[in-house]
Design a protein around this motif. Sequence first.
Motif, PDB file in Angstrom:
ATOM      1  N   SER A  26      -8.050 -75.572 -18.937  1.00  0.00           N
ATOM      2  CA  SER A  26      -7.915 -74.754 -17.727  1.00  0.00           C
ATOM      3  C   SER A  26      -6.996 -73.565 -17.952  1.00  0.00           C
ATOM      4  O   SER A  26      -7.294 -72.450 -17.521  1.00  0.00           O
ATOM      5  CB  SER A  26      -7.399 -75.601 -16.567  1.00  0.00           C
ATOM      6  OG  SER A  26      -8.408 -76.461 -16.104  1.00  0.00           O
ATOM      7  N   HIS A  41     -14.298 -72.275 -17.427  1.00  0.00           N
ATOM      8  CA  HIS A  41     -13.732 -73.545 -17.883  1.00  0.00           C
ATOM      9  C   HIS A  41     -14.670 -74.241 -18.875  1.00  0.00           C
ATOM     10  O   HIS A  41     -14.232 -74.706 -19.933  1.00  0.00           O
ATOM     11  CB  HIS A  41     -13.445 -74.462 -16.685  1.00  0.00           C
ATOM     12  CG  HIS A  41     -12.817 -75.757 -17.057  1.00  0.00           C
ATOM     13  ND1 HIS A  41     -11.449 -75.923 -17.129  1.00  0.00           N
ATOM     14  CD2 HIS A  41     -13.354 -76.957 -17.394  1.00  0.00           C
ATOM     15  CE1 HIS A  41     -11.176 -77.167 -17.486  1.00  0.00           C
ATOM     16  NE2 HIS A  41     -12.318 -77.815 -17.660  1.00  0.00           N
ATOM     17  N   MET A  91      -9.604 -64.841 -17.801  1.00  0.00           N
ATOM     18  CA  MET A  91     -10.353 -64.327 -16.650  1.00  0.00           C
ATOM     19  C   MET A  91      -9.756 -63.054 -16.068  1.00  0.00           C
ATOM     20  O   MET A  91      -8.552 -62.994 -15.844  1.00  0.00           O
ATOM     21  CB  MET A  91     -10.401 -65.383 -15.543  1.00  0.00           C
ATOM     22  CG  MET A  91     -11.259 -66.567 -15.865  1.00  0.00           C
ATOM     23  SD  MET A  91     -11.450 -67.673 -14.460  1.00  0.00           S
ATOM     24  CE  MET A  91     -12.560 -66.695 -13.443  1.00  0.00           C
ATOM     25  N   GLN A 121     -14.850 -69.633 -12.112  1.00  0.00           N
ATOM     26  CA  GLN A 121     -13.829 -70.472 -12.742  1.00  0.00           C
ATOM     27  C   GLN A 121     -14.456 -71.653 -13.460  1.00  0.00           C
ATOM     28  O   GLN A 121     -14.014 -72.016 -14.551  1.00  0.00           O
ATOM     29  CB  GLN A 121     -12.795 -70.913 -11.708  1.00  0.00           C
ATOM     30  CG  GLN A 121     -11.845 -69.790 -11.364  1.00  0.00           C
ATOM     31  CD  GLN A 121     -10.841 -70.142 -10.291  1.00  0.00           C
ATOM     32  OE1 GLN A 121     -10.768 -69.459  -9.297  1.00  0.00           O
ATOM     33  NE2 GLN A 121     -10.072 -71.189 -10.489  1.00  0.00           N
ATOM     34  N   ILE A 179      -6.765 -74.351  -9.528  1.00  0.00           N
ATOM     35  CA  ILE A 179      -7.097 -74.319 -10.951  1.00  0.00           C
ATOM     36  C   ILE A 179      -7.391 -75.756 -11.346  1.00  0.00           C
ATOM     37  O   ILE A 179      -6.555 -76.646 -11.155  1.00  0.00           O
ATOM     38  CB  ILE A 179      -5.946 -73.740 -11.805  1.00  0.00           C
ATOM     39  CG1 ILE A 179      -5.648 -72.304 -11.386  1.00  0.00           C
ATOM     40  CG2 ILE A 179      -6.305 -73.815 -13.292  1.00  0.00           C
ATOM     41  CD1 ILE A 179      -4.443 -71.690 -12.088  1.00  0.00           C
ATOM     42  N   ILE A 223      -8.324 -69.712 -17.621  1.00  0.00           N
ATOM     43  CA  ILE A 223      -7.754 -68.779 -16.636  1.00  0.00           C
ATOM     44  C   ILE A 223      -7.087 -67.601 -17.339  1.00  0.00           C
ATOM     45  O   ILE A 223      -7.154 -66.465 -16.856  1.00  0.00           O
ATOM     46  CB  ILE A 223      -6.766 -69.496 -15.695  1.00  0.00           C
ATOM     47  CG1 ILE A 223      -7.487 -70.573 -14.866  1.00  0.00           C
ATOM     48  CG2 ILE A 223      -6.037 -68.504 -14.788  1.00  0.00           C
ATOM     49  CD1 ILE A 223      -8.532 -70.071 -13.901  1.00  0.00           C
ATOM     50  N   LEU A 258     -11.472 -64.677 -10.128  1.00  0.00           N
ATOM     51  CA  LEU A 258     -10.916 -65.942  -9.638  1.00  0.00           C
ATOM     52  C   LEU A 258     -11.501 -66.189  -8.249  1.00  0.00           C
ATOM     53  O   LEU A 258     -11.221 -65.463  -7.310  1.00  0.00           O
ATOM     54  CB  LEU A 258      -9.392 -65.879  -9.599  1.00  0.00           C
ATOM     55  CG  LEU A 258      -8.732 -65.761 -10.970  1.00  0.00           C
ATOM     56  CD1 LEU A 258      -7.279 -65.361 -10.837  1.00  0.00           C
ATOM     57  CD2 LEU A 258      -8.868 -67.054 -11.748  1.00  0.00           C
TER      58      LEU A 258
END
Length: 188
Positions: free
Chosen positions: A126, A100, A133, A96, A143, A130, A138
């Motif tokens: 963010s 990011h 992804m 993550q 988040i 996400i 994850l």
Amino acid sequence: MSLEKAPISYDEHGEDVVGLGAYRVLETFTDAAADTDEAIVEDVRRKMRRALQDYPALAHKTVTIGRLDPDEDVLGRARFWNLLVLYPTDRYTSFQTVYHELAHLAIHIRDQRGEDVPPTSEEFCSIFAIARMPPEFLDEDRIAYLGHPSAPQKEWPEICERALEYRDENGVNSHYIQRAREWLGVDE
């Protein structure tokens, strides 16, 4: 410094890039990480190789991986003006965080192309990250800049994609961040 490139191709008209960018790891990162755990370097390489597949804006670009200052109390940092991402060398970096920080770079490139994206919004970054992804990557229960969702983790990318679509349909002042938090089940 090592440089890794992935295949780059074009669509049938030779216009849009459908491929990957490259990355290089600075010796300062590899040397400092080796003092802790040499596997940290290979872990970052693996995550970068995979994450770059989801950022077409970074195709034909080279991202540099540097060492995050150990005194900084952050998980990662991006310096968009020179396509630099900084990660800690004393611990593993999550997928993550990698997504990011690459999102910051991709958003900057899209902003430079004239697209209507907020280059300094951590929340947008963010959501943008996400949304790209695969759910199996994850690897945190939160988040960044949004909070701890109560929605099932496997639904986070789809919810974030829906928030971006909501922004596109209703405008930049559409409260898409609040909608994302609502749909994710984040308590504010």
